[in-house]
Write a protein that holds these residues in place. Structure first.
Motif, short mmCIF file in Angstrom:
data_model
loop_
_atom_site.label_atom_id
_atom_site.label_comp_id
_atom_site.label_asym_id
_atom_site.label_seq_id
_atom_site.Cartn_x
_atom_site.Cartn_y
_atom_site.Cartn_z
N GLY A 113 16.08 19.89 0.64
CA GLY A 113 17.37 19.34 1.02
C GLY A 113 17.96 19.94 2.28
O GLY A 113 19.08 19.59 2.66
N TYR B 21 27.64 25.94 -6.27
CA TYR B 21 27.30 25.16 -7.45
C TYR B 21 26.10 25.73 -8.20
O TYR B 21 25.71 25.22 -9.24
CB TYR B 21 27.01 23.70 -7.08
CG TYR B 21 28.24 22.83 -6.96
CD1 TYR B 21 29.14 22.71 -8.02
CD2 TYR B 21 28.49 22.12 -5.80
CE1 TYR B 21 30.26 21.90 -7.92
CE2 TYR B 21 29.60 21.30 -5.69
CZ TYR B 21 30.48 21.20 -6.75
OH TYR B 21 31.61 20.39 -6.65
N ALA C 138 27.37 22.70 3.96
CA ALA C 138 26.76 22.04 2.79
C ALA C 138 25.90 23.01 2.00
O ALA C 138 25.87 22.95 0.76
CB ALA C 138 25.93 20.84 3.24
N LEU C 139 25.22 23.92 2.68
CA LEU C 139 24.43 24.92 1.97
C LEU C 139 25.33 25.88 1.19
O LEU C 139 24.98 26.31 0.08
CB LEU C 139 23.55 25.69 2.96
CG LEU C 139 22.43 24.88 3.63
CD1 LEU C 139 21.71 25.75 4.66
CD2 LEU C 139 21.44 24.34 2.62
N ARG D 218 26.28 24.17 -2.00
CA ARG D 218 25.18 24.19 -2.97
C ARG D 218 25.04 25.57 -3.61
O ARG D 218 24.76 25.68 -4.80
CB ARG D 218 23.88 23.77 -2.28
CG ARG D 218 23.83 22.30 -1.88
CD ARG D 218 22.48 21.93 -1.34
NE ARG D 218 21.44 22.13 -2.35
CZ ARG D 218 20.13 22.15 -2.07
NH1 ARG D 218 19.72 21.98 -0.82
NH2 ARG D 218 19.27 22.33 -3.03
N GLN D 219 25.24 26.61 -2.82
CA GLN D 219 25.19 27.97 -3.37
C GLN D 219 26.27 28.14 -4.43
O GLN D 219 26.02 28.70 -5.51
CB GLN D 219 25.39 28.98 -2.23
CG GLN D 219 25.68 30.40 -2.68
CD GLN D 219 24.44 31.26 -2.83
OE1 GLN D 219 23.37 30.89 -2.37
NE2 GLN D 219 24.59 32.40 -3.48
N GLU E 265 22.97 25.80 -7.04
CA GLU E 265 21.78 24.98 -6.79
C GLU E 265 20.76 25.71 -5.92
O GLU E 265 19.61 25.27 -5.85
CB GLU E 265 22.18 23.66 -6.12
CG GLU E 265 23.06 22.80 -7.01
CD GLU E 265 23.56 21.55 -6.29
OE1 GLU E 265 24.29 20.77 -6.92
OE2 GLU E 265 23.22 21.36 -5.11
N ALA F 168 21.04 18.33 4.31
CA ALA F 168 22.28 19.05 4.56
C ALA F 168 22.71 18.90 6.01
O ALA F 168 23.89 18.71 6.31
CB ALA F 168 22.10 20.54 4.22
N GLY G 253 25.51 16.47 5.08
CA GLY G 253 26.24 17.43 4.27
C GLY G 253 27.75 17.40 4.44
O GLY G 253 28.50 17.58 3.50
#
Length: 319
Positions: A249, A169, A162-163, A166-167, A171, A253, A257
């Motif tokens: 978050g 994207y 999930a991290l 996010r990277q 975020e 996650a 996530g």
């Protein structure tokens, strides 16, 4: 000269299938399960823009498209044997196909799974795999076997995939080493097949963590007619820079996530020593993260024992 459908199949996906009575090349494959065993059957689809980013590495796509199915076999305690592949391609690109096939067969060979058929067509990039495995009657791990008072276990830390999402994207920004670890977990997950097989007769229920830990444990709770409690302090930490734990978050996650493909399972407290020994044998950090109780739903408790609110339960394919 452009590849047609049959050249594509012959060149990249036709191999010997000694475990099948008939493999690729006819209207259907023929298989003969071992005497006295049940077939476990599962299927998963991956679609560009929904399950993976445009331009994703084809080797990793080949690996992951099979890994998610192998993870379902692991969750059932089944031994993977055969699979079919339906591949939708925008174009028959030889380099892309060669790399995809290498990733697919690298994992297939590691688990003794044979490709015995499927289909190809043109369209938006997508891949669907159906997998078949074998399991002894009465030994399959199911979602509905948890009992009040059972421990809840997890086969490894969740949240890294999930991290990585996010990277990608934009975020958050992870350090290079942390990003490499998270990307590996997202792109090339390791299905816990050996653990699933070893949990037969030991775990009371199991599921693979594909849509988020809290959501997937919720499926066990619902099927078993119980409630589940997770103690946040017991979740195994990701092997990342400690500063990552302060990222907004981070706990979400780990809980919601998805794309982790660890096994979450339940077992009687009397089995703690055997599970600890199994973790040491398989070099997996099996962690006891909570318990099953009378009631409904999933509750996550912080270090003080207070319930935490989850903004969302986990991944939904139709959100």
């Amino acid at each position: 000269m452009p590849l047609d459908e049959f050249d594509l199949i012959r060149r990249y996906f036709t191999r010997a299938t000694p475990g099948a009575a008939l493999g690729i090349g006819d209207d259907a494959a023929l298989i003969a399960p071992a005497a006295g065993l049940q077939l476990a059957v599962a299927a998963d689809t991956m679609v560009e823009g929904r399950h993976f980013f445009a331009g994703a590495d084809p080797y990793s796509l080949g690996w992951k498209s099979l890994a998610v199915n192998l993870s379902d076999m692991a969750a059932m305690g089944a031994a993977p044997r055969w699979f079919t592949l339906c591949l939708t391609l925008p174009a028959a690109d030889a380099g892309w196909l060669a790399d995809y096939a290498r990733g697919l067969f690298a994992l297939a060979d590691a688990h003794g799974a044979e490709l015995i058929g499927g289909d190809t067509t043109s369209g938006l990039l997508a891949m669907s795999i159906q997998i078949l495995g074998e399991v002894e009657p009465g030994q399959a791990l199911r979602r509905d076997g948890a009992r009040d008072g059972d421990d809840v276990w997890l086969s490894g830390p969740t949240g890294a995939a999930a991290l990585a999402v996010r990277q990608r994207y934009g975020e958050l920004a992870l350090a290079a080493a942390d990003l490499a670890h998270c990307a590996e977990r997202l792109d090339r997950p390791v299905p816990r097949v050996a653990l699933g097989r070893a949990l037969r007769g030991l775990a009371s229920a199991a599921i693979d963590v594909s849509d988020g830990l809290a959501a997937d444990l919720g499926h066990i709770a619902r099927a078993s007619g119980l409630a589940a409690e997770i103690e946040l302090a017991l979740l195994p930490q990701l092997p990342l820079d400690p500063a990552v734990q302060a990222v907004p978050g981070y706990d979400l996650a780990r809980l919601a996530g998805g794309d982790d493909y660890e096994l979450c399972f339940t077992a009687a407290p009397a089995e703690r020593a055997r599970i600890a020994a199994l973790g040491a044998e398989l070099a997996l950090p099996l962690a006891r993260i909570g318990a099953m109780r009378a009631g409904r739903g999933v509750t996550v408790r912080d270090a003080a024992g207070q319930p935490l609110a989850l903004p969302r339960a986990g991944f939904n394919h139709f959100d």
